[in-house]
Design a protein around this motif. Structure first.
Motif, PDB file in Angstrom:
ATOM      1  N   ALA A   1       0.834  -1.205   0.000  1.00  0.00           N
ATOM      2  CA  ALA A   1       0.000   0.000   0.000  1.00  0.00           C
ATOM      3  C   ALA A   1       0.867   1.253   0.000  1.00  0.00           C
ATOM      4  N   ALA A   2       1.960   1.220   0.769  1.00  0.00           N
ATOM      5  CA  ALA A   2       2.873   2.366   0.814  1.00  0.00           C
ATOM      6  C   ALA A   2       3.525   2.598  -0.542  1.00  0.00           C
ATOM      7  N   GLU A   3       3.872   1.523  -1.242  1.00  0.00           N
ATOM      8  CA  GLU A   3       4.488   1.643  -2.563  1.00  0.00           C
ATOM      9  C   GLU A   3       3.545   2.322  -3.546  1.00  0.00           C
ATOM     10  N   LEU A   4       2.260   1.989  -3.486  1.00  0.00           N
ATOM     11  CA  LEU A   4       1.284   2.612  -4.378  1.00  0.00           C
ATOM     12  C   LEU A   4       1.185   4.112  -4.114  1.00  0.00           C
ATOM     13  N   GLY A   5       1.248   4.481  -2.834  1.00  0.00           N
ATOM     14  CA  GLY A   5       1.185   5.889  -2.490  1.00  0.00           C
ATOM     15  C   GLY A   5       2.345   6.671  -3.086  1.00  0.00           C
ATOM     16  N   ILE A   6       3.536   6.075  -3.089  1.00  0.00           N
ATOM     17  CA  ILE A   6       4.715   6.738  -3.652  1.00  0.00           C
ATOM     18  C   ILE A   6       4.551   6.936  -5.157  1.00  0.00           C
ATOM     19  N   GLU A   7       4.003   5.960  -5.850  1.00  0.00           N
ATOM     20  CA  GLU A   7       3.757   6.097  -7.289  1.00  0.00           C
ATOM     21  C   GLU A   7       2.955   7.365  -7.581  1.00  0.00           C
ATOM     22  N   VAL A   8       1.925   7.569  -6.790  1.00  0.00           N
ATOM     23  CA  VAL A   8       1.048   8.720  -6.995  1.00  0.00           C
ATOM     24  C   VAL A   8       1.770  10.014  -6.664  1.00  0.00           C
ATOM     25  N   ILE A   9       2.535  10.011  -5.566  1.00  0.00           N
ATOM     26  CA  ILE A   9       3.168  11.263  -5.141  1.00  0.00           C
ATOM     27  C   ILE A   9       4.270  11.686  -6.095  1.00  0.00           C
ATOM     28  N   VAL A  10       4.977  10.753  -6.694  1.00  0.00           N
ATOM     29  CA  VAL A  10       5.999  11.117  -7.682  1.00  0.00           C
ATOM     30  C   VAL A  10       5.333  11.782  -8.889  1.00  0.00           C
ATOM     31  N   GLU A  11       4.203  11.242  -9.313  1.00  0.00           N
ATOM     32  CA  GLU A  11       3.451  11.851 -10.408  1.00  0.00           C
ATOM     33  C   GLU A  11       2.952  13.239 -10.013  1.00  0.00           C
ATOM     34  N   PHE A  12       2.496  13.385  -8.777  1.00  0.00           N
ATOM     35  CA  PHE A  12       2.038  14.680  -8.256  1.00  0.00           C
ATOM     36  C   PHE A  12       3.153  15.707  -8.316  1.00  0.00           C
ATOM     37  N   ILE A  13       4.359  15.316  -7.897  1.00  0.00           N
ATOM     38  CA  ILE A  13       5.499  16.230  -7.915  1.00  0.00           C
ATOM     39  C   ILE A  13       5.810  16.667  -9.347  1.00  0.00           C
ATOM     40  N   LYS A  14       5.810  15.710 -10.276  1.00  0.00           N
ATOM     41  CA  LYS A  14       6.121  16.028 -11.670  1.00  0.00           C
ATOM     42  C   LYS A  14       5.097  16.985 -12.270  1.00  0.00           C
ATOM     43  N   ARG A  15       3.857  16.930 -11.786  1.00  0.00           N
ATOM     44  CA  ARG A  15       2.793  17.770 -12.328  1.00  0.00           C
ATOM     45  C   ARG A  15       2.488  18.973 -11.456  1.00  0.00           C
ATOM     46  N   SER A  16       3.362  19.259 -10.486  1.00  0.00           N
ATOM     47  CA  SER A  16       3.086  20.319  -9.519  1.00  0.00           C
ATOM     48  C   SER A  16       2.973  21.708 -10.152  1.00  0.00           C
ATOM     49  N   GLY A  17       3.475  21.859 -11.372  1.00  0.00           N
ATOM     50  CA  GLY A  17       3.325  23.121 -12.085  1.00  0.00           C
ATOM     51  C   GLY A  17       1.871  23.463 -12.387  1.00  0.00           C
ATOM     52  N   GLU A  18       0.992  22.446 -12.287  1.00  0.00           N
ATOM     53  CA  GLU A  18      -0.435  22.659 -12.536  1.00  0.00           C
ATOM     54  C   GLU A  18      -1.146  23.266 -11.324  1.00  0.00           C
ATOM     55  N   LEU A  19      -0.470  23.305 -10.180  1.00  0.00           N
ATOM     56  CA  LEU A  19      -1.107  23.780  -8.959  1.00  0.00           C
ATOM     57  C   LEU A  19      -1.362  25.273  -8.988  1.00  0.00           C
ATOM     58  N   ASN A  20      -2.450  25.671  -8.355  1.00  0.00           N
ATOM     59  CA  ASN A  20      -2.799  27.080  -8.219  1.00  0.00           C
ATOM     60  C   ASN A  20      -2.925  27.391  -6.719  1.00  0.00           C
ATOM     61  N   LEU A  21      -1.805  27.723  -6.114  1.00  0.00           N
ATOM     62  CA  LEU A  21      -1.787  27.946  -4.656  1.00  0.00           C
ATOM     63  C   LEU A  21      -2.014  29.404  -4.312  1.00  0.00           C
TER      64      LEU A  21
END
Length: 232
Positions: A212-232
């Protein structure tokens, strides 16, 4: 932009370390912080330890020492709803500390004295990007309240009570504390939890936690790569 990633256990961060380039390690307040880049994005990752106090120490140190622009808490959790089974994912829209209880003084259960709120909202843009990453990977997920407390919730009656009281979809031991520290420091945060234990409780956890932890990392790496899409 600098992204902070906090996991409760080593297995929740180990796989992320492999993705970090130009990494370096420092120890602050007894916590090991690893910093580097993923796809050119600055990242600081740490294993906070289990429970609300360790999580708070780690979060405050990360904010003050590394000046992160946001924090994502990753890890595993127990399901509190029928819609989430083992290896599914819970994304928080808000967090609550279910063991905060001054109801003897007339307060509602979960009220955080001093800020006078029960629920702390996660950042919408971060939450939406996590949803996109999950959807693109075809992973089953649900958005809702994640409940935090200093206890492993394994009894059916405990889980039912949490779901009924807070409409919570998952329970864990750090997210609400991390959200609390981020809230008072005005740092955007998000919580992503892969379900490691369902009706089997501790037995499920022992079997599925690492995967389960490994799956979470898969998602977070993708999140980091796409972080330019964020509107903070």
């Amino acid at each position: 932009m600098k992204i902070g990633i906090i996991g409760a256990m080593q297995m929740e961060i180990d796989n992320l370390k492999e993705s970090l380039e130009n990494s370096k390690t420092e120890n602050v307040s007894g916590v090991e912080f690893v910093s580097g880049t993923v796809a050119g994005v600055e990242v600081v990752a740490a294993v906070c330890g289990i429970g609300k106090v360790f999580a708070a120490i780690c979060t405050e140190a990360m904010i003050l020492k590394y000046n992160v622009d946001m924090i994502v808490n990753i890890g595993v959790a127990g399901t509190l709803c029928k819609e989430l089974g083992v290896m599914d994912v819970a994304v928080a829209d808000k967090v609550v500390q279910h063991d905060m209880n001054t109801s003897a003084l007339g307060d509602p259960v979960g009220l955080l004295s001093g800020i006078n709120q029960i629920f702390l909202p996660c950042n919408e843009s971060m939450m939406e990007l996590l949803e996109k990453c999950l959807a693109d990977k075809g992973m089953k997920y649900k958005v809702g309240t994640i409940a935090t407390g200093d206890m492993f919730m394994h009894k059916a009656e405990q889980k039912a009570k949490l779901h009924e009281r807070f409409e919570a979809i998952a329970a864990e031991m750090e997210g609400g504390s991390i959200g609390h520290v981020c809230y008072v420091n005005k740092v955007p945060f998000a919580i992503l939890r892969t379900i490691s234990d369902g009706e089997g409780g501790a037995m499920d956890y022992a079997t599925f936690a690492e995967k389960a932890a490994e799956l979470g990392i898969e998602v977070i790496v993708e999140f980091i790569k796409r972080s330019g899409e964020l509107n903070l």
